[in-house]
Structure formats: structure tokens, C-alpha cells
Motif scaffolding. Structure first.
Motif, PDB file in Angstrom:
ATOM      1  N   ASP A 287       0.810  -1.214   0.000  1.00 26.39           N
ATOM      2  CA  ASP A 287       0.000   0.000   0.000  1.00 26.39           C
ATOM      3  C   ASP A 287       0.847   1.268   0.000  1.00 26.39           C
ATOM      4  O   ASP A 287       0.340   2.344  -0.317  1.00 26.39           O
ATOM      5  CB  ASP A 287      -0.922   0.017   1.228  1.00 26.39           C
ATOM      6  CG  ASP A 287      -1.941  -1.117   1.199  1.00 26.39           C
ATOM      7  OD1 ASP A 287      -2.296  -1.546   0.088  1.00 26.39           O
ATOM      8  OD2 ASP A 287      -2.354  -1.577   2.283  1.00 26.39           O
ATOM      9  N   SER A 288       2.140   1.157   0.333  1.00 18.64           N
ATOM     10  CA  SER A 288       2.989   2.344   0.418  1.00 18.64           C
ATOM     11  C   SER A 288       3.458   2.816  -0.952  1.00 18.64           C
ATOM     12  O   SER A 288       3.327   3.984  -1.310  1.00 18.64           O
ATOM     13  CB  SER A 288       4.198   2.060   1.318  1.00 18.64           C
ATOM     14  OG  SER A 288       3.774   1.749   2.633  1.00 18.64           O
ATOM     15  N   CYS A 289       4.026   1.884  -1.752  1.00 18.46           N
ATOM     16  CA  CYS A 289       4.578   2.276  -3.054  1.00 18.46           C
ATOM     17  C   CYS A 289       3.795   1.704  -4.221  1.00 18.46           C
ATOM     18  O   CYS A 289       4.112   1.992  -5.381  1.00 18.46           O
ATOM     19  CB  CYS A 289       6.040   1.859  -3.167  1.00 18.46           C
ATOM     20  SG  CYS A 289       6.314   0.069  -3.222  1.00 18.46           S
ATOM     21  N   GLY A 290       2.784   0.869  -3.941  1.00 24.33           N
ATOM     22  CA  GLY A 290       1.977   0.306  -5.015  1.00 24.33           C
ATOM     23  C   GLY A 290       2.581  -0.889  -5.707  1.00 24.33           C
ATOM     24  O   GLY A 290       2.028  -1.385  -6.691  1.00 24.33           O
ATOM     25  N   HIS A 291       3.725  -1.387  -5.219  1.00 23.76           N
ATOM     26  CA  HIS A 291       4.382  -2.523  -5.879  1.00 23.76           C
ATOM     27  C   HIS A 291       3.575  -3.798  -5.689  1.00 23.76           C
ATOM     28  O   HIS A 291       3.050  -4.074  -4.616  1.00 23.76           O
ATOM     29  CB  HIS A 291       5.790  -2.714  -5.295  1.00 23.76           C
ATOM     30  CG  HIS A 291       6.500  -3.922  -5.841  1.00 23.76           C
ATOM     31  ND1 HIS A 291       7.010  -3.958  -7.118  1.00 23.76           N
ATOM     32  CD2 HIS A 291       6.774  -5.122  -5.274  1.00 23.76           C
ATOM     33  CE1 HIS A 291       7.566  -5.142  -7.320  1.00 23.76           C
ATOM     34  NE2 HIS A 291       7.438  -5.861  -6.225  1.00 23.76           N
ATOM     35  N   ARG A 292       3.473  -4.585  -6.766  1.00 23.98           N
ATOM     36  CA  ARG A 292       2.753  -5.855  -6.717  1.00 23.98           C
ATOM     37  C   ARG A 292       3.642  -6.950  -7.289  1.00 23.98           C
ATOM     38  O   ARG A 292       4.359  -6.731  -8.258  1.00 23.98           O
ATOM     39  CB  ARG A 292       1.456  -5.788  -7.523  1.00 23.98           C
ATOM     40  CG  ARG A 292       0.432  -4.832  -6.953  1.00 23.98           C
ATOM     41  CD  ARG A 292      -0.848  -4.874  -7.762  1.00 23.98           C
ATOM     42  NE  ARG A 292      -1.860  -3.963  -7.202  1.00 23.98           N
ATOM     43  CZ  ARG A 292      -3.081  -3.839  -7.687  1.00 23.98           C
ATOM     44  NH1 ARG A 292      -3.458  -4.565  -8.734  1.00 23.98           N
ATOM     45  NH2 ARG A 292      -3.939  -2.995  -7.130  1.00 23.98           N
ATOM     46  N   THR A 293       3.592  -8.100  -6.682  1.00 19.86           N
ATOM     47  CA  THR A 293       4.365  -9.235  -7.161  1.00 19.86           C
ATOM     48  C   THR A 293       3.603 -10.514  -6.863  1.00 19.86           C
ATOM     49  O   THR A 293       2.794 -10.576  -5.944  1.00 19.86           O
ATOM     50  CB  THR A 293       5.757  -9.286  -6.504  1.00 19.86           C
ATOM     51  OG1 THR A 293       6.504 -10.381  -7.050  1.00 19.86           O
ATOM     52  CG2 THR A 293       5.649  -9.468  -5.006  1.00 19.86           C
ATOM     53  N   ASN A 294       3.858 -11.544  -7.681  1.00 24.19           N
ATOM     54  CA  ASN A 294       3.226 -12.832  -7.441  1.00 24.19           C
ATOM     55  C   ASN A 294       4.238 -13.937  -7.687  1.00 24.19           C
ATOM     56  O   ASN A 294       5.183 -13.767  -8.459  1.00 24.19           O
ATOM     57  CB  ASN A 294       1.990 -13.021  -8.329  1.00 24.19           C
ATOM     58  CG  ASN A 294       2.347 -13.118  -9.800  1.00 24.19           C
ATOM     59  OD1 ASN A 294       2.759 -14.169 -10.285  1.00 24.19           O
ATOM     60  ND2 ASN A 294       2.200 -12.007 -10.526  1.00 24.19           N
ATOM     61  N   GLU A 295       4.033 -15.040  -7.018  1.00 19.00           N
ATOM     62  CA  GLU A 295       4.933 -16.177  -7.129  1.00 19.00           C
ATOM     63  C   GLU A 295       4.112 -17.463  -7.031  1.00 19.00           C
ATOM     64  O   GLU A 295       3.100 -17.504  -6.338  1.00 19.00           O
ATOM     65  CB  GLU A 295       5.984 -16.134  -6.018  1.00 19.00           C
ATOM     66  CG  GLU A 295       7.071 -17.171  -6.161  1.00 19.00           C
ATOM     67  CD  GLU A 295       8.157 -17.005  -5.104  1.00 19.00           C
ATOM     68  OE1 GLU A 295       9.109 -17.791  -5.118  1.00 19.00           O
ATOM     69  OE2 GLU A 295       8.026 -16.081  -4.278  1.00 19.00           O
ATOM     70  N   VAL A 296       4.553 -18.474  -7.763  1.00 20.11           N
ATOM     71  CA  VAL A 296       3.815 -19.733  -7.829  1.00 20.11           C
ATOM     72  C   VAL A 296       4.712 -20.862  -7.352  1.00 20.11           C
ATOM     73  O   VAL A 296       5.875 -20.967  -7.754  1.00 20.11           O
ATOM     74  CB  VAL A 296       3.328 -20.016  -9.264  1.00 20.11           C
ATOM     75  CG1 VAL A 296       2.602 -21.350  -9.328  1.00 20.11           C
ATOM     76  CG2 VAL A 296       2.407 -18.904  -9.732  1.00 20.11           C
ATOM     77  N   LYS A 297       4.187 -21.700  -6.473  1.00 20.52           N
ATOM     78  CA  LYS A 297       4.889 -22.892  -5.999  1.00 20.52           C
ATOM     79  C   LYS A 297       4.047 -24.121  -6.354  1.00 20.52           C
ATOM     80  O   LYS A 297       2.818 -24.063  -6.335  1.00 20.52           O
ATOM     81  CB  LYS A 297       5.087 -22.851  -4.473  1.00 20.52           C
ATOM     82  CG  LYS A 297       5.848 -21.641  -3.967  1.00 20.52           C
ATOM     83  CD  LYS A 297       7.322 -21.743  -4.222  1.00 20.52           C
ATOM     84  CE  LYS A 297       8.064 -20.599  -3.544  1.00 20.52           C
ATOM     85  NZ  LYS A 297       9.510 -20.652  -3.798  1.00 20.52           N
ATOM     86  N   SER A 298       4.724 -25.202  -6.671  1.00 20.12           N
ATOM     87  CA  SER A 298       4.006 -26.433  -6.967  1.00 20.12           C
ATOM     88  C   SER A 298       3.387 -26.989  -5.693  1.00 20.12           C
ATOM     89  O   SER A 298       4.036 -27.070  -4.651  1.00 20.12           O
ATOM     90  CB  SER A 298       4.951 -27.465  -7.588  1.00 20.12           C
ATOM     91  OG  SER A 298       4.301 -28.712  -7.730  1.00 20.12           O
ATOM     92  N   GLY A 299       2.107 -27.400  -5.790  1.00 21.55           N
ATOM     93  CA  GLY A 299       1.425 -27.945  -4.624  1.00 21.55           C
ATOM     94  C   GLY A 299       1.539 -29.451  -4.510  1.00 21.55           C
ATOM     95  O   GLY A 299       1.042 -30.032  -3.559  1.00 21.55           O
TER      96      GLY A 299
END
Length: 457
Positions: A287-299
Motif C-alpha cells: 500500500d505504500s509504493c503500489g508494488h505488486r508481485t506474485n509467485e507460484v509454488k508447486s502444490g
């Protein structure tokens, strides 16, 4: 200032352009000569030269394309002694990294190297090692690391010759061997092992594969994590039906933003991919700088066989195919002579277009390829590569897109499912011994261990 900042910085771990420290109260501000708010903090401290009080100035700043750093400068008015240091304030990477380079020519001696203070440098042929935390972080070349080692050995030689002549003679002989390496009379191996994952060895052929350079990402041991000041993670036991509950629940836990280091929330959820398996998607929103990231791990578990997926890109609509790239998957585009190794870009669940754009951004944002450190000839080749890659993204050029995952946990959407896709080929293969070693399977025992454990007690 950028060259000084690079002494403590590792490639690819800092913010890209435009990722400023927004209004959220971040301690680190972008480096700008016109920023009136960027004033160093002054602290009265003891001078180690005359043991009187001096002044230490601390500046918390951010170097573009690198990471956050702390610039400290000490000066003493009593004895005029001064000292300046730069310390990394960036995040430790999720995995450690080990670079193994076969040095065979004088050009290899000029490769740029980022060596952090927690990295270990070795030359096996001479049984030579520079242990971690014995030197400050530095941006140099392989020749520079050898010169620095020679200077360190020669520093106390006059005292050794007076106190222990035999030891001094052996060190002189070893210094001669180190200097002979610079003459390239015989090839040798240079290894840099960094548990923090922030060291780097230049690939002059980027973005193509360098046959002389092997990059290995690994999980830190508990001893290495303790050395870096990381606490061990304790895994709480879950009831047998906990996995069923997680499928319908979004878990949230607190973390820090990888860009501005402000407090942020990470959401995690189990997702079932049709015609494939379950995966874990983690998304962080600051919420501070607006940065977004996503990561995927095998289940799921590692598959019995590796998977090689080949897609012949013939139409712009191929860019909309869903794609799951695991951490163990490598990517290859033969028409561009491009190969992306295991561990690069991490795990991703996106579209083919999104993954190709991430590859383009990875090349553009690397300061050793298109930054101030690159040469004009290399810049021209990389700009040509980016142009060809953009043509593939725009659907103007046909190309093969190959995903090779020894763990078998990667996926590329079949738009004709459940029928066969004429442009998509999925091959299963037996893993090699080296691939099983990278996945940690050779030393894994899943049968017959319970009787041995009982007899040991």
C-alpha cells in the motif's frame, strides 16, 4: 556514486526504474542531487585513531537498478582521520547462488564480478579460498580479485620474514602461483559461492548461454542461514484435514515490500489448474509504493519423470495461452539462441505473453547488459535481441518456445483440450543423475528408513 553503490549490490535484486519510495514513510529515498529532504544523519562517535570524539554521517539511499544502501562517513576534527564505507541494506535472496567459471583466456580475466562480503571465492587448482566476511563487498574483475588477494598476502610479509622465515618463503611461493594465473599459462576454475544470492559473475554472451559459466541456485543450510542472521522456520503440525480447508481459504501473513521495505501483506491460496494439478499462488501488494508481485509454488510432489514442452508459435492468439513455470523449469527459444536457466524469474503463473515480457524486462533492467557497465557492441546485440523478441510477442515472427522441467511441475495450456494440440508437444523423459542431484533426490530415502530409525534408538 553508482559505482560505489555497486560494491555492495547484487544484480537483479534492486528496484527497477520508476519504483520510487512512495508516501508510505520509507526510510530509503531515491538518489537525487535535487532532493532537499535527503539529508544525512549525524552521530557523535569515537575515533579509533586518536580515541577522541568525531562525527559519523549516515545516508540511507537507493541506487537505481541495484538496491538500498547505507553510506557512512566518519571524520575526526582532532586528528583529521576519515573513513568511508558502504553497506548493503537490500533484501537477502530466497536462495543462495554459486557461480563456477572455467577461466581459459585473458578475456575471462576481465569479466565483471560483484562479490558481497558474505561470499566465498575459491580457486580449486591452488587450493585457495577467500572466506566469507574477510573482505568488504566489491565490484571488480576476476583479475582484480587475484590482485587484491596478492596485496593482502604481501601486507605482512616483512614481519613474517623477521619472525618466521619458513612461513614467509611458502607464502612468497604461493604469491608467485597467483600471479602466474594472470598470465594464463594454464586454465583454472573460479568459484564464487554466496548464500545471500547477491553476488554476480558477468556473462559476456548474454542473453545467450555461456558454456564456460555454470550458475547454480540452492537452498541455504541452517548453518548458512545462521551466518546471515536468519532465524530457522518452525513448521507447525497440521491436522489431517487441514489441506481440505486451505482449498477454500485465502491465507494472509505479514511481510516487507521487496521494493520499499515497508510493511505489506502477502496472500496465499491453493488453486487447481484444469488438466494439471494444484499449485500455490502467493501475491504481495504494498500500500505504500503500489508494488505488486506474485509467485507460484508447486502444490504436489516431484513427478517420476521430467517434462519437456515444445510450442510452435504461429499465431498471435498463442500469446494468450496460460502458462505455469516452476522454479526448476528452464526456457529456451532456439531461433534467438536464448536460454533461461533454472531459478531465473522464479515460479510464475501467467500467460505466454506475460512470461516473454518478463524475459524482456529481465534483459533491459540488468545494468551489466544495458547499463553503464555494458560496451556499445554488446548493447547493440542486446537491442537487436529485444527487437526480435518483441516481434515474437507481437505475432510477427514464428518461433519455438521450449520449457524443460526436470521436476515435471510446469504446464502450458492446450487450447484444444481434451483433444491433442497440433502445435504443442509434451515429452516425458528420465532424469539424469545430475538433474536428480539438483533436485535433492539422490540422497532421499523414502522406503525402509523406519526400521533403521528404530534400531538406532
Amino acid at each position: 556514486m553508482s559505482a560505489l553503490g555497486a560494491m555492495e549490490a547484487g544484480p537483479g535484486s534492486g528496484p527497477g526504474p520508476g519504483s520510487g519510495s512512495g508516501p508510505g514513510g520509507s526510510l530509503f529515498r531515491p538518489l537525487s542531487a535535487e532532493d532537499g529532504e535527503q539529508q544525512p544523519a549525524e552521530i557523535e562517535s569515537l575515533c579509533m585513531n586518536c580515541f577522541r570524539n568525531g562525527v559519523t554521517r549516515l545516508l540511507l539511499t537507493r541506487i537505481p537498478f541495484f538496491k538500498e544502501i547505507i553510506v557512512s562517513s566518519f571524520s575526526c576534527d582532532s586528528c583529521s582521520w576519515s573513513n568511508t564505507e558502504i553497506q548493503s541494506a537490500g533484501r537477502i535472496q530466497e536462495q543462495g547462488v554459486c557461480y563456477t567459471l572455467a577461466v581459459t583466456s585473458c578475456q575471462d580475466m576481465n569479466r565483471e564480478v560483484v562479490k558481497t562480503d558474505c561470499a566465498t571465492a575459491r580457486i580449486p587448482e591452488l587450493d585457495f579460498e577467500i572466506p566469507a566476511f574477510t573482505q568488504k563487498g566489491v565490484l571488480t574483475t576476476i583479475e582484480g580479485i587475484i590482485d587484491r588477494a596478492v596485496a593482502g598476502l604481501e601486507q605482512d610479509q616483512p614481519v613474517r620474514r623477521a619472525t618466521d622465515e619458513e612461513v614467509a618463503k611458502k607464502i612468497d611461493e604461493f604469491i608467485v602461483k597467483l600471479r602466474q594465473l594472470k598470465e594464463m599459462n594454464s586454465p583454472f576454475t573460479f568459484i564464487i559461492d554466496d548464500p545471500s544470492g547477491n553476488s554476480f559473475v558477468e556473462n559476456p554472451h548474454a542473453p545467450r548461454r555461456d558454456d564456460a559459466l555454470v550458475v547454480t541456485h540452492y537452498r541455504r543450510t541452517p548453518q548458512q542461514a545462521a551466518m546471515l542472521g536468519l532465524e530457522g522456520e518452525e513448521v507447525d503440525a497440521k491436522p489431517p484435514d487441514a489441506a481440505e480447508d486451505l482449498r477454500d481459504e485465502v491465507l494472509q501473513f505479514n511481510t516487507n515490500c521487496p521494493e520499499c521495505n515497508a510493511p505489506a501483506n502477502t496472500n496465499m491460496k491453493l488453486v487447481q489448474i484444469p488438466h494439471f494439478k494444484e499449485v500455490i499462488i502467493m501475491a504481495t501488494n504494498c500500500d505504500s509504493c503500489g508494488h505488486r508481485t506474485n509467485e507460484v509454488k508447486s502444490g504436489g510432489a516431484i513427478e517420476p519423470q521430467g517434462t519437456r514442452i515444445t510450442l510452435w508459435i504461429t499465431d498471435p492468439s498463442d500469446m494468450t495461452r496460460d502458462i505455469l513455470k516452476s522454479e526448476t523449469c528452464s526456457v529456451e527459444i532456439p531461433e534467438l539462441e536464448f536460454e533461461l536457466g533454472m531459478g531465473a524469474l522464479g515460479g510464475k503463473f501467467t500467460t505466454l505473453e506475460g512470461l516473454l515480457k518478463d524475459i524482456r524486462d529481465l534483459v533491459e533492467r540488468n545494468p551489466f547488459t544495458l547499463g553503464d557497465s555494458s560496451t556499445p557492441s554488446r548493447t547493440g546485440k542486446l537491442q537487436e535481441f529485444i527487437g526480435k523478441l518483441q516481434e515474437i510477442i507481437d505475432g510477427k515472427t514464428k518461433a519455438h518456445f521450449i520449457m524443460d522441467d526436470p521436476a515435471g511441475n510446469s504446464y502450458l495450456q492446450n487450447v484444444y483440450a481434451p483433444e491433442e494440440d497440433p502445435e504443442l508437444r509434451v515429452e516425458r523423459y528420465e532424469r539424469s543423475f545430475e538433474q536428480n542431484e539438483d533436485l535433492g533426490l539422490n540422497d532421499m530415502k523414502t522406503e525402509g528408513y523406519e526400521p533403521e530409525a528404530a534400531s538406532g534408538r
